[in-house]
Scaffold this active site. Structure first.
Site, short mmCIF file in Angstrom:
data_model
loop_
_atom_site.label_atom_id
_atom_site.label_comp_id
_atom_site.label_asym_id
_atom_site.label_seq_id
_atom_site.Cartn_x
_atom_site.Cartn_y
_atom_site.Cartn_z
N SER A 120 2.91 -1.72 -8.15
CA SER A 120 3.89 -0.67 -8.49
C SER A 120 4.57 -0.13 -7.25
CB SER A 120 3.18 0.53 -9.14
OG SER A 120 2.54 0.15 -10.30
N HIS A 141 6.96 -6.90 -12.13
CA HIS A 141 6.41 -5.57 -12.42
C HIS A 141 6.54 -5.22 -13.90
CE1 HIS A 141 6.57 -0.97 -11.70
NE2 HIS A 141 5.33 -1.37 -11.82
N GLU A 153 10.53 -5.66 -14.22
CA GLU A 153 11.33 -5.66 -12.99
C GLU A 153 10.91 -6.87 -12.17
OE1 GLU A 153 12.22 -1.04 -11.79
OE2 GLU A 153 10.23 -1.77 -11.32
N ASN A 192 10.68 3.58 -10.80
CA ASN A 192 9.96 4.69 -10.16
C ASN A 192 10.85 5.46 -9.19
OD1 ASN A 192 7.69 4.23 -11.63
ND2 ASN A 192 6.67 3.00 -10.07
N1 LIG Z 1 -1.69 1.26 -14.59
C1 LIG Z 1 -0.36 1.22 -14.63
O1 LIG Z 1 0.31 2.01 -15.32
C2 LIG Z 1 0.38 0.19 -13.83
C3 LIG Z 1 1.69 -0.15 -14.21
C4 LIG Z 1 2.36 -1.16 -13.51
C5 LIG Z 1 1.74 -1.78 -12.43
N2 LIG Z 1 0.48 -1.41 -12.07
C6 LIG Z 1 -0.15 -2.16 -10.95
O2 LIG Z 1 -1.04 -3.11 -11.51
C7 LIG Z 1 -2.14 -3.32 -10.62
C8 LIG Z 1 -3.44 -3.09 -11.36
O3 LIG Z 1 -3.45 -1.78 -11.88
P1 LIG Z 1 -4.42 -1.36 -13.07
O4 LIG Z 1 -3.98 -0.03 -13.52
O5 LIG Z 1 -4.55 -2.49 -14.04
O6 LIG Z 1 -5.80 -1.22 -12.26
P2 LIG Z 1 -7.28 -1.27 -12.84
O7 LIG Z 1 -8.10 -0.49 -11.86
O8 LIG Z 1 -7.33 -0.92 -14.27
O9 LIG Z 1 -7.68 -2.82 -12.72
C9 LIG Z 1 -7.83 -3.50 -11.51
C10 LIG Z 1 -8.80 -4.64 -11.74
O10 LIG Z 1 -8.75 -5.52 -10.63
C11 LIG Z 1 -10.05 -5.97 -10.39
N3 LIG Z 1 -10.15 -6.53 -9.05
C12 LIG Z 1 -10.27 -5.90 -7.88
N4 LIG Z 1 -10.29 -6.80 -6.87
C13 LIG Z 1 -10.18 -8.04 -7.43
C14 LIG Z 1 -10.12 -9.36 -6.93
N5 LIG Z 1 -10.20 -9.59 -5.61
N6 LIG Z 1 -9.97 -10.37 -7.82
C15 LIG Z 1 -9.89 -10.13 -9.14
N7 LIG Z 1 -9.93 -8.89 -9.68
C16 LIG Z 1 -10.08 -7.86 -8.82
C17 LIG Z 1 -10.93 -4.77 -10.65
O11 LIG Z 1 -12.28 -5.16 -10.87
C18 LIG Z 1 -10.26 -4.20 -11.89
O12 LIG Z 1 -10.80 -4.73 -13.08
C19 LIG Z 1 -1.90 -2.41 -9.42
O13 LIG Z 1 -1.24 -3.14 -8.42
C20 LIG Z 1 -0.98 -1.34 -9.99
O14 LIG Z 1 -0.14 -0.76 -9.01
C21 LIG Z 1 -0.22 -0.46 -12.75
#
Ligand SMILES: NC(=O)c1ccc[n+]([C@@H]2O[C@H](COP(=O)([O-])OP(=O)(O)OC[C@H]3O[C@@H](n4cnc5c(N)ncnc54)[C@H](O)[C@@H]3O)[C@@H](O)[C@H]2O)c1
Length: 287
Positions: A120, A141, A153, A192
């Site tokens: 993000s 994204h 995006e 954002n």
């Molecule tokens: N939550 C949102 O609203 C949102 C929206 C768009 C983008 N994002 C982006 O998406 C990404 C993930 O966010 P999220 O909210 O799903 O986080 P989350 O914490 O729910 O999930 C992250 C996952 O990644 C896993 N992980 C960590 N290191 C790892 C590795 N080396 N290999 C494989 N898995 C690994 C963790 O165990 C966890 O299950 C981030 O980059 C975030 O910026 C989040």
């Protein structure tokens, strides 16, 4: 169209599970990887629960749900990505961890496989800087929940090729997303970048005593046709997430107009992180 049949999704958290579900529901084979079995299980539970809801509402048949689940294979071993035709990464938002995963992936996947990140806020260019071939890297994204939110995006890093962007675009359209191309790697991309100033101004209008939070939300819903007002949306997305993004923008752009307002700082100090913590701008019953 490029010959993408199997998509590798790294990270089975909130976003990774949604993205895996989305690709599988649109006919792609998916390999979903997380670091521990329990995170994979949690991700698969989220996918199952989401689709059960769709079946209940008549949006999906039981057969379609079973077929979708049948297309998702899970693993803790990144080496299984040697079979994938495309990668989307959705792991924790930390530069060094993302870079380490992509460096490892570069040694596993075929040379023609495009690597993408769902970050993000982190720099696409910086993540790609560890790769031998950063031209095949792009931002992809999605928004939460990935199965529902229509927008994707697609972001150029400094070294990303046009060919890479075209393939990511076609792929996103094949899973029925509305695509926008972000031509420069800037903090916040489009959505954002525009949303955060709205959050900041809404908090300032509240701080200055101009209107109540309820009326500010109401004004945004009825005057701007937003489905949620700024406070409802911050509570839903996580008040702490908006706060971190503001600090990041202030640092990256070197401009104090992005600095979190005092009220927001105090909300974070008070643990008012939004719906997930039972209290944010509004109070929620913890059930
Ligand atoms: N939550 C949102 O609203 C949102 C929206 C768009 C983008 N994002 C982006 O998406 C990404 C993930 O966010 P999220 O909210 O799903 O986080 P989350 O914490 O729910 O999930 C992250 C996952 O990644 C896993 N992980 C960590 N290191 C790892 C590795 N080396 N290999 C494989 N898995 C690994 C963790 O165990 C966890 O299950 C981030 O980059 C975030 O910026 C989040």
């Amino acid at each position: 169209m490029s010959n993408i049949k199997t998509v590798g999704v790294v990270g089975a958290g909130a976003m990774g599970s949604g993205i895996a579900n989305l690709f599988a529901q649109n006919g792609y084979q998916v390999i979903l990887r997380d670091v521990e079995e329990r995170f994979i299980q949690a991700g698969m539970d989220r996918i199952t629960k989401f689709m059960e809801g769709s079946v209940k509402r008549g949006k999906l048949t039981q057969e379609q749900m079973d077929e979708t689940l049948g297309r998702i294979r899970t693993t803790t071993d990144l080496n299984e990505f040697k079979e994938v035709d495309f990668v989307v990464e959705a792991i924790i938002e930390k530069m060094d961890i993302k870079q380490a995963v992509f460096k490892e992936l570069e040694g596993i996947v075929r040379e023609d496989v495009i690597l993408s990140t769902n970050t993000s806020s982190l720099s696409i260019t910086e993540i790609a800087s560890v790769l031998d071939n950063p031209a095949r890297f792009a931002g992809m994204h999605f928004f939460n929940p990935a199965q529902v939110m229509k927008l994707c995006e697609i972001i150029y890093g400094l070294e990303t090729s046009d060919e890479t962007i075209n393939i990511v675009k076609e792929l996103a359209e094949s899973i029925r997303k509305e695509v926008v191309i972000v031509k420069k790697d800037v903090p916040g991309f489009i959505v954002n970048r525009i949303m955060i100033p709205q959050f900041i101004e809404a908090i300032k209008v509240l701080e200055e005593g101009i209107a109540s939070k309820e009326d500010i939300d109401k004004a945004m819903r009825y005057g701007l046709n937003h489905p949620m007002g700024a406070f409802e949306l911050q509570d839903y997305a996580g008040v702490d997430i908006g706060y971190h993004v503001m600090n990041y923008f202030a640092k990256e752009f070197g401009d104090n107009r992005w600095t979190p307002p005092t009220l927001l700082k105090n909300m974070i100090r008070a643990g008012r992180n939004g719906k997930k913590s039972g209290k944010g701008f509004y109070d929620y019953d913890k059930k």
